[in-house]
Design an enzyme around this catalytic site. Sequence first.
Site, short mmCIF file in Angstrom:
data_model
loop_
_atom_site.label_atom_id
_atom_site.label_comp_id
_atom_site.label_asym_id
_atom_site.label_seq_id
_atom_site.Cartn_x
_atom_site.Cartn_y
_atom_site.Cartn_z
N GLU A 152 -6.71 -6.36 -1.36
CA GLU A 152 -7.76 -6.49 -0.40
C GLU A 152 -8.68 -4.96 -0.47
OE1 GLU A 152 -8.43 -7.60 4.42
OE2 GLU A 152 -6.53 -7.37 3.54
N TRP A 153 -9.59 -4.92 -0.30
CA TRP A 153 -10.46 -3.70 -0.26
C TRP A 153 -10.67 -3.53 1.22
CZ3 TRP A 153 -11.69 0.63 -2.26
CH2 TRP A 153 -12.65 1.34 -1.77
N ASP A 185 7.24 5.78 5.53
CA ASP A 185 6.66 7.05 5.03
C ASP A 185 5.24 7.28 5.77
OD1 ASP A 185 5.98 9.42 3.52
OD2 ASP A 185 5.56 8.15 1.31
P1 ADP Z 1 -1.26 6.46 -4.38
O1 ADP Z 1 -0.20 5.24 -4.50
O2 ADP Z 1 -1.77 6.95 -5.73
O3 ADP Z 1 -0.90 7.55 -3.45
P2 ADP Z 1 -2.89 5.20 -2.24
O4 ADP Z 1 -2.17 3.88 -1.95
O5 ADP Z 1 -2.31 6.25 -1.34
O6 ADP Z 1 -2.36 5.88 -3.78
O7 ADP Z 1 -4.19 5.07 -2.44
C1 ADP Z 1 -5.30 6.30 -2.68
C2 ADP Z 1 -6.50 6.01 -1.83
O8 ADP Z 1 -7.13 4.72 -1.93
C3 ADP Z 1 -5.93 6.14 -0.30
O9 ADP Z 1 -5.95 7.67 -0.01
C4 ADP Z 1 -6.93 5.60 0.37
O10 ADP Z 1 -7.94 6.54 0.72
C5 ADP Z 1 -7.65 4.65 -0.48
N1 ADP Z 1 -7.12 3.03 -0.46
C6 ADP Z 1 -5.77 2.58 -0.64
N2 ADP Z 1 -5.82 1.44 -0.13
C7 ADP Z 1 -6.94 0.96 -0.11
C8 ADP Z 1 -7.54 -0.34 0.31
N3 ADP Z 1 -6.67 -1.51 0.28
N4 ADP Z 1 -8.88 -0.36 0.51
C9 ADP Z 1 -9.55 0.76 0.28
N5 ADP Z 1 -9.12 1.85 -0.13
C10 ADP Z 1 -7.82 2.10 -0.25
#
Ligand code: ADP
Length: 304
Positions: A105-106, A212
């Site tokens: 989901e975004w 975390d």
């Molecule tokens: P990684 O596993 O590489 O650390 P993240 O899960 O932290 O990646 O996601 C990278 C970035 O994407 C996050 O810092 C956040 O800003 C954005 N993000 C993460 N999940 C979502 C989501 N479901 N919808 C929109 N943006 C997201």
Amino acid sequence: MTVGDRLRSIELAATSLDAAVARVAGDGVRVRSERHVGGGSINDARMLQLTDGSVLFLKQNSQGHTDLFREEARGLLALRAADGPRVPEPLGLFSAGGRQHLLMEWIPTGRPAGGFWEAFGAAMARLHRSNRRAQCGFDHDNHIGATPQPNAPLTSWHEFFGERRLVFQIELARRNGLADGAMETATRRLVDRLPELVPDLDDGGASILHGDLWGGNFVVSSDGEPVLIDPAVYYGHREADLAMTELFGGFRPEFYRAYAAEWPLVPGYESRRDIYNLYHLLNHLNLFGGSYAGSCRAILKRFS
Ligand code: ADP
């Protein structure tokens, strides 16, 4: 549906992004455009605009850790099943072009609403109080950052935190040549003292932990609410989650006040907070090297 059933239902046999998107969003729906999303440390993250006007979030791994996204999806599903802050819904897990993919989901992001920190603190307390279990650990091992995190269940929090967290990390640091014998001896001494240093679980059992919870692992939704991402879920003592929020700062005093108003802390938490954070500092030592040794030693000196 159990977390395991839900996880199986999002494992897609798709071998291309378009096939996966069609399974998730409906026949004939395709990706119209995509753009990179910054901030992730390990993976390639993208926003996908679909031809039906909807939006999805896609993570692709760049390092060949085949199970990381399954672990992430399992953690997100377990958090979603409990009564805490909002968590994005994982929608598809598949492998294509030699890479693993996780569709979810975004979450459109925005600015914190009034009362953001109070609501966040109270929601974390509800998360920790709901869906509790008799044993510490989790149904599967996972990772903390890129380091393996063993989760085989144990009833005693002292034993679980000692063996599966501190001893595991110090042994890894020894093998990596990042800790000396004195650090290992001090860690083992601290582990032996855990029953006098930190409380065991109360009668309600172990809480589900994000695992975390630092400032980079929540986002603010467009309606101004906290949304948890990137968990390293296991069941344990809630003090471990709270301690991590304080390790790198960024959480406001209202968060802790609201948490304690919803579910009071066991007295003395502040004096043992650093014991829990030794786990994350040893992990940082293993991931990023020697500069973390000093912080680890300082905590060991106080408590071993
Ligand atoms: P990684 O596993 O590489 O650390 P993240 O899960 O932290 O990646 O996601 C990278 C970035 O994407 C996050 O810092 C956040 O800003 C954005 N993000 C993460 N999940 C979502 C989501 N479901 N919808 C929109 N943006 C997201």
